[in-house]
Motif scaffolding. Structure first.
Motif, PDB file in Angstrom:
ATOM      1  N   THR A  50     -11.161 -14.119  17.425  1.00 26.06           N
ATOM      2  CA  THR A  50     -10.526 -14.208  18.197  1.00 26.06           C
ATOM      3  C   THR A  50      -9.533 -15.013  17.854  1.00 26.06           C
ATOM      4  OG1 THR A  50     -12.510 -15.597  17.889  1.00 26.06           O
ATOM      5  CG2 THR A  50     -12.177 -15.405  19.862  1.00 26.06           C
ATOM      6  N   ALA A  51      -9.388 -14.814  15.973  1.00 27.96           N
ATOM      7  CA  ALA A  51      -8.000 -15.848  15.984  1.00 27.96           C
ATOM      8  C   ALA A  51      -6.652 -15.009  15.904  1.00 27.96           C
ATOM      9  CB  ALA A  51      -8.328 -15.994  14.599  1.00 27.96           C
ATOM     10  N   LEU A  52      -6.778 -13.608  15.130  1.00 32.26           N
ATOM     11  CA  LEU A  52      -5.809 -12.642  15.289  1.00 32.26           C
ATOM     12  C   LEU A  52      -4.648 -13.063  16.596  1.00 32.26           C
ATOM     13  CD1 LEU A  52      -7.485  -9.091  15.770  1.00 32.26           C
ATOM     14  CD2 LEU A  52      -5.725  -9.926  14.156  1.00 32.26           C
ATOM     15  N   PRO A  53      -4.497 -13.090  18.003  1.00 31.88           N
ATOM     16  CA  PRO A  53      -3.710 -12.645  18.388  1.00 31.88           C
ATOM     17  C   PRO A  53      -3.044 -13.885  18.541  1.00 31.88           C
ATOM     18  CG  PRO A  53      -5.611 -12.705  19.481  1.00 31.88           C
ATOM     19  CD  PRO A  53      -5.936 -13.019  19.028  1.00 31.88           C
ATOM     20  N   THR A  54      -3.019 -15.551  17.900  1.00 30.27           N
ATOM     21  CA  THR A  54      -2.794 -16.359  17.641  1.00 30.27           C
ATOM     22  C   THR A  54      -2.198 -16.434  16.525  1.00 30.27           C
ATOM     23  OG1 THR A  54      -4.581 -17.523  16.811  1.00 30.27           O
ATOM     24  CG2 THR A  54      -3.165 -18.405  19.131  1.00 30.27           C
ATOM     25  N   ALA A  55      -3.111 -15.184  15.870  1.00 27.56           N
ATOM     26  CA  ALA A  55      -2.480 -15.743  13.943  1.00 27.56           C
ATOM     27  C   ALA A  55      -1.035 -14.815  13.885  1.00 27.56           C
ATOM     28  CB  ALA A  55      -2.738 -15.035  13.259  1.00 27.56           C
ATOM     29  N   LEU A  56      -0.710 -14.349  15.397  1.00 26.89           N
ATOM     30  CA  LEU A  56       0.748 -13.219  15.200  1.00 26.89           C
ATOM     31  C   LEU A  56       1.578 -13.863  15.297  1.00 26.89           C
ATOM     32  CD1 LEU A  56       1.935  -9.931  14.500  1.00 26.89           C
ATOM     33  CD2 LEU A  56       1.806  -9.353  17.112  1.00 26.89           C
ATOM     34  N   ASP A  57       1.758 -14.827  16.319  1.00 27.78           N
ATOM     35  CA  ASP A  57       2.638 -16.009  16.693  1.00 27.78           C
ATOM     36  C   ASP A  57       2.496 -16.808  16.437  1.00 27.78           C
ATOM     37  OD1 ASP A  57       3.203 -14.590  19.452  1.00 27.78           O
ATOM     38  OD2 ASP A  57       1.226 -16.080  20.128  1.00 27.78           O
ATOM     39  N   ARG A  58       1.635 -16.954  14.902  1.00 29.56           N
ATOM     40  CA  ARG A  58       1.996 -18.846  14.081  1.00 29.56           C
ATOM     41  C   ARG A  58       2.425 -18.248  13.140  1.00 29.56           C
ATOM     42  NH1 ARG A  58      -3.826 -20.942  14.427  1.00 29.56           N
ATOM     43  NH2 ARG A  58      -4.145 -21.671  15.896  1.00 29.56           N
ATOM     44  N   GLY A  59       2.432 -16.108  12.824  1.00 30.97           N
ATOM     45  CA  GLY A  59       3.651 -15.932  11.294  1.00 30.97           C
ATOM     46  C   GLY A  59       2.522 -15.992  10.433  1.00 30.97           C
ATOM     47  N   GLU A  60       1.075 -15.953  10.842  1.00 29.17           N
ATOM     48  CA  GLU A  60       0.178 -16.139   9.351  1.00 29.17           C
ATOM     49  C   GLU A  60       0.368 -14.851   8.497  1.00 29.17           C
ATOM     50  OE1 GLU A  60      -2.886 -19.013  11.020  1.00 29.17           O
ATOM     51  OE2 GLU A  60      -3.640 -17.213  10.759  1.00 29.17           O
ATOM     52  N   PHE A  61       0.843 -13.593   9.368  1.00 31.30           N
ATOM     53  CA  PHE A  61       1.100 -11.922   8.526  1.00 31.30           C
ATOM     54  C   PHE A  61       2.246 -12.219   7.685  1.00 31.30           C
ATOM     55  CE2 PHE A  61      -1.171 -11.103  13.042  1.00 31.30           C
ATOM     56  CZ  PHE A  61      -2.248 -10.403  11.745  1.00 31.30           C
ATOM     57  N   PHE A  62       1.907 -10.934   6.627  1.00 28.45           N
ATOM     58  CA  PHE A  62       2.597 -11.241   5.748  1.00 28.45           C
ATOM     59  C   PHE A  62       3.183  -9.583   5.404  1.00 28.45           C
ATOM     60  CE2 PHE A  62       1.547 -11.234   1.643  1.00 28.45           C
ATOM     61  CZ  PHE A  62      -0.301 -12.520   1.396  1.00 28.45           C
ATOM     62  N   ILE A  63       3.223  -9.275   4.195  1.00 33.48           N
ATOM     63  CA  ILE A  63       3.435  -8.315   3.963  1.00 33.48           C
ATOM     64  C   ILE A  63       4.330  -8.251   2.533  1.00 33.48           C
ATOM     65  CG2 ILE A  63       5.024  -5.459   4.310  1.00 33.48           C
ATOM     66  CD1 ILE A  63       5.542  -6.351   6.900  1.00 33.48           C
ATOM     67  N   GLU A  64       3.166  -6.572   1.752  1.00 36.10           N
ATOM     68  CA  GLU A  64       3.095  -6.127   0.323  1.00 36.10           C
ATOM     69  C   GLU A  64       3.574  -4.811  -0.137  1.00 36.10           C
ATOM     70  OE1 GLU A  64       1.209  -9.558  -2.310  1.00 36.10           O
ATOM     71  OE2 GLU A  64      -0.179  -7.845  -1.916  1.00 36.10           O
ATOM     72  N   TYR A  65       4.542  -4.853  -0.685  1.00 35.62           N
ATOM     73  CA  TYR A  65       5.228  -3.403  -1.105  1.00 35.62           C
ATOM     74  C   TYR A  65       5.533  -2.946  -2.255  1.00 35.62           C
ATOM     75  CZ  TYR A  65       8.034  -5.779   3.015  1.00 35.62           C
ATOM     76  OH  TYR A  65       8.255  -5.535   4.371  1.00 35.62           O
ATOM     77  N   GLN A  66       4.351  -1.823  -2.041  1.00 35.11           N
ATOM     78  CA  GLN A  66       4.211  -1.244  -3.434  1.00 35.11           C
ATOM     79  C   GLN A  66       5.452  -0.075  -3.653  1.00 35.11           C
ATOM     80  OE1 GLN A  66       0.587   1.076  -3.368  1.00 35.11           O
ATOM     81  NE2 GLN A  66      -0.287   0.758  -5.233  1.00 35.11           N
ATOM     82  N   PRO A  67       5.731   0.809  -4.508  1.00 37.32           N
ATOM     83  CA  PRO A  67       6.814   1.155  -4.842  1.00 37.32           C
ATOM     84  C   PRO A  67       5.650   2.453  -5.198  1.00 37.32           C
ATOM     85  CG  PRO A  67       6.461  -0.068  -6.792  1.00 37.32           C
ATOM     86  CD  PRO A  67       5.698  -0.990  -6.113  1.00 37.32           C
ATOM     87  N   LEU A  68       7.050   3.558  -4.361  1.00 35.45           N
ATOM     88  CA  LEU A  68       6.379   4.790  -5.178  1.00 35.45           C
ATOM     89  C   LEU A  68       7.675   5.425  -5.259  1.00 35.45           C
ATOM     90  CD1 LEU A  68       6.300   5.080  -1.285  1.00 35.45           C
ATOM     91  CD2 LEU A  68       5.115   6.699  -2.158  1.00 35.45           C
ATOM     92  N   VAL A  69       7.578   5.943  -7.153  1.00 33.48           N
ATOM     93  CA  VAL A  69       7.863   6.210  -7.903  1.00 33.48           C
ATOM     94  C   VAL A  69       8.112   7.905  -8.175  1.00 33.48           C
ATOM     95  CG1 VAL A  69       7.255   4.671  -9.562  1.00 33.48           C
ATOM     96  CG2 VAL A  69       6.106   6.788 -10.025  1.00 33.48           C
ATOM     97  N   HIS A  70       8.792   9.078  -8.146  1.00 33.28           N
ATOM     98  CA  HIS A  70       9.388   9.901  -8.399  1.00 33.28           C
ATOM     99  C   HIS A  70       8.135  10.653 -10.116  1.00 33.28           C
ATOM    100  CE1 HIS A  70      12.500  10.853  -6.170  1.00 33.28           C
ATOM    101  NE2 HIS A  70      13.274  10.428  -6.055  1.00 33.28           N
ATOM    102  N   LEU A  71       7.449  11.264  -9.753  1.00 32.17           N
ATOM    103  CA  LEU A  71       6.318  11.799 -10.988  1.00 32.17           C
ATOM    104  C   LEU A  71       7.164  11.995 -12.368  1.00 32.17           C
ATOM    105  CD1 LEU A  71       3.543  12.847  -9.268  1.00 32.17           C
ATOM    106  CD2 LEU A  71       3.642  11.411 -11.099  1.00 32.17           C
ATOM    107  N   GLU A  72       7.982  12.833 -12.084  1.00 28.13           N
ATOM    108  CA  GLU A  72       9.188  13.679 -13.227  1.00 28.13           C
ATOM    109  C   GLU A  72      10.259  12.591 -13.861  1.00 28.13           C
ATOM    110  OE1 GLU A  72       9.627  16.634 -15.153  1.00 28.13           O
ATOM    111  OE2 GLU A  72       8.655  17.343 -12.998  1.00 28.13           O
ATOM    112  N   ASP A  73      10.373  11.574 -13.425  1.00 24.61           N
ATOM    113  CA  ASP A  73      11.122  11.094 -14.859  1.00 24.61           C
ATOM    114  C   ASP A  73      10.476   8.833 -14.084  1.00 24.61           C
ATOM    115  OD1 ASP A  73      12.464  10.564 -11.592  1.00 24.61           O
ATOM    116  OD2 ASP A  73      14.267  11.134 -12.691  1.00 24.61           O
ATOM    117  N   GLY A  74       9.877   9.040 -13.390  1.00 25.59           N
ATOM    118  CA  GLY A  74       9.919   7.563 -13.063  1.00 25.59           C
ATOM    119  C   GLY A  74      10.493   5.677 -12.101  1.00 25.59           C
ATOM    120  N   ARG A  75      11.859   7.026 -11.361  1.00 28.66           N
ATOM    121  CA  ARG A  75      12.122   6.043 -10.845  1.00 28.66           C
ATOM    122  C   ARG A  75      11.609   5.801  -9.707  1.00 28.66           C
ATOM    123  NH1 ARG A  75      16.740   8.724  -8.839  1.00 28.66           N
ATOM    124  NH2 ARG A  75      15.609  10.859  -8.831  1.00 28.66           N
ATOM    125  N   VAL A  76      11.706   4.869  -9.293  1.00 31.70           N
ATOM    126  CA  VAL A  76      11.123   3.922  -7.570  1.00 31.70           C
ATOM    127  C   VAL A  76      12.220   4.827  -6.706  1.00 31.70           C
ATOM    128  CG1 VAL A  76      10.772   2.482  -6.114  1.00 31.70           C
ATOM    129  CG2 VAL A  76      11.044   1.701  -9.155  1.00 31.70           C
TER     130      VAL A  76
END
Ligand code: C2E
Ligand code: MG
Ligand code: MG
Ligand code: MG
Length: 285
Positions: A29-55
């Protein structure tokens, strides 16, 4: 949980599962208003090249800062959002937010090869008619090249997919958007079926990475990963691995020929500035 003994059925009250059901109802029931209220946020996780560890880029992972329950992971609310249809506006918000973030990183960076952004797509978004036009609009508005975007679709979402379902993905792929098969290796899909899909990346499920932790790794798992990598490469697909937690896993997967990796060994999901720092670090050596 209900248990049956002999012919009689006994219901045992399970306070924990009751609490879970109540929370589930409350969250729904809280989901629809959560979007309007700005309660969601995003975290970012890097993906790296296995060969040299570069992002190489980052995956966008949505979270919900719930006023009572604190930070909730996607496993707690994405299924509810899918059930109620909120996933369509929520998914569009995640896409818009992450594409703008990717553009902001690119502007801050002076490096060869752009930072890419991976965004998860729910099966409900695939069948929504606005997917292609929304994506085109979001990319254009942010000024991000389509080839800096990768949309992740789970293997299980595409099992038995008919042409109607694949059409929007084909359109996006033709524009240059990368499509990745997420959690690959768990969905029992026919490998020959891969040729039909507009996919350029396989994202190997974490269970394979986990089995690389044992030393020596299970020889059957080694053979399976080796086989998947060689098939993928022969079809011109890149292979990403998820859930890399140790250097030993990274090394084993590098030897097996995987291209990019993601996991706590490199970095946990975090705020956008953290990714910026990580990418900057390897740009300066
Ligand atoms: P996924 O796309 O397979 O994402 C990878 C999950 O593994 C993430 O969990 C990430 O935090 C976790 N992870 C990363 N590295 C490690 C590691 O080294 N070890 C372990 N044990 N775990 C690791 P998270 O953030 O809880 O997300 C779970 C799932 O929720 C995602 O799985 C994805 O399917 C879904 N999801 C997340 N954000 C979105 C979204 O915006 N839209 C949709 N439709 N689904 C999303
Ligand atoms: Mg994913
Ligand atoms: Mg995954
Ligand atoms: Mg996964």
């Amino acid at each position: 949980r209900a248990k049956s003994a002999g012919g009689n059925r006994f219901e045992f009250a399970d306070p924990e599962s009751d609490a879970r059901a109540i929370t589930r109802h409350g969250l729904t029931t809280a989901l629809p208003t959560a979007l309007d209220r700005g309660e969601f946020f995003i975290e970012y996780q890097p993906l790296v090249h296995l060969e040299d560890g570069r992002v190489h880029g980052a995956e966008a992972l949505v979270r919900w800062l719930h006023p009572q329950h604190g930070v909730l992971g996607p496993d707690r609310f994405i299924p509810l959002a899918e059930h109620t249809g909120l996933i369509v506006p929520l998914g569009r918000w995640v896409l818009e937010e992450s594409v703008q973030q990717a553009r902001a990183w690119q502007e801050k960076h002076d490096r060869t090869g752009p930072l890419r952004i991976n965004v998860n797509l729910s099966p409900c978004q695939l069948t929504h008619p606005g997917l292609v036009s929304d994506t085109v609009e979001i990319l254009a508005e942010a000024g991000l090249e389509p080839d800096a975007l990768c949309l992740e679709v789970t293997e299980s979402a595409l099992i038995g997919a008919d042409d109607a379902l694949l059409k929007p993905l084909r359109r996006l792929a033709e524009m240059g958007v990368d499509i990745a098969l997420d959690d690959f290796g768990t969905g029992y899909s026919n490998l020959a079926n891969l040729r039909r899909l507009p996919v350029r990346t396989l994202k190997l499920d974490r269970s394979f990475t986990q089995s690389m932790q044992r030393f020596p790794a299970d020889p059957v798992d080694l053979k399976i990963v080796e086989g998947i990598v060689s098939l993928a490469h022969s079809l011109d697909l890149a292979v990403t691995v998820e859930g890399v937690e140790t250097g030993a896993q990274a090394e084993q997967l590098r030897i097996l020929g995987c291209d990019t990796a993601q996991g706590w060994y490199y970095a946990r999901p975090g705020p956008p500035d953290r990714l910026h720092e990580l990418a900057l670090m390897d740009a300066t050596g």
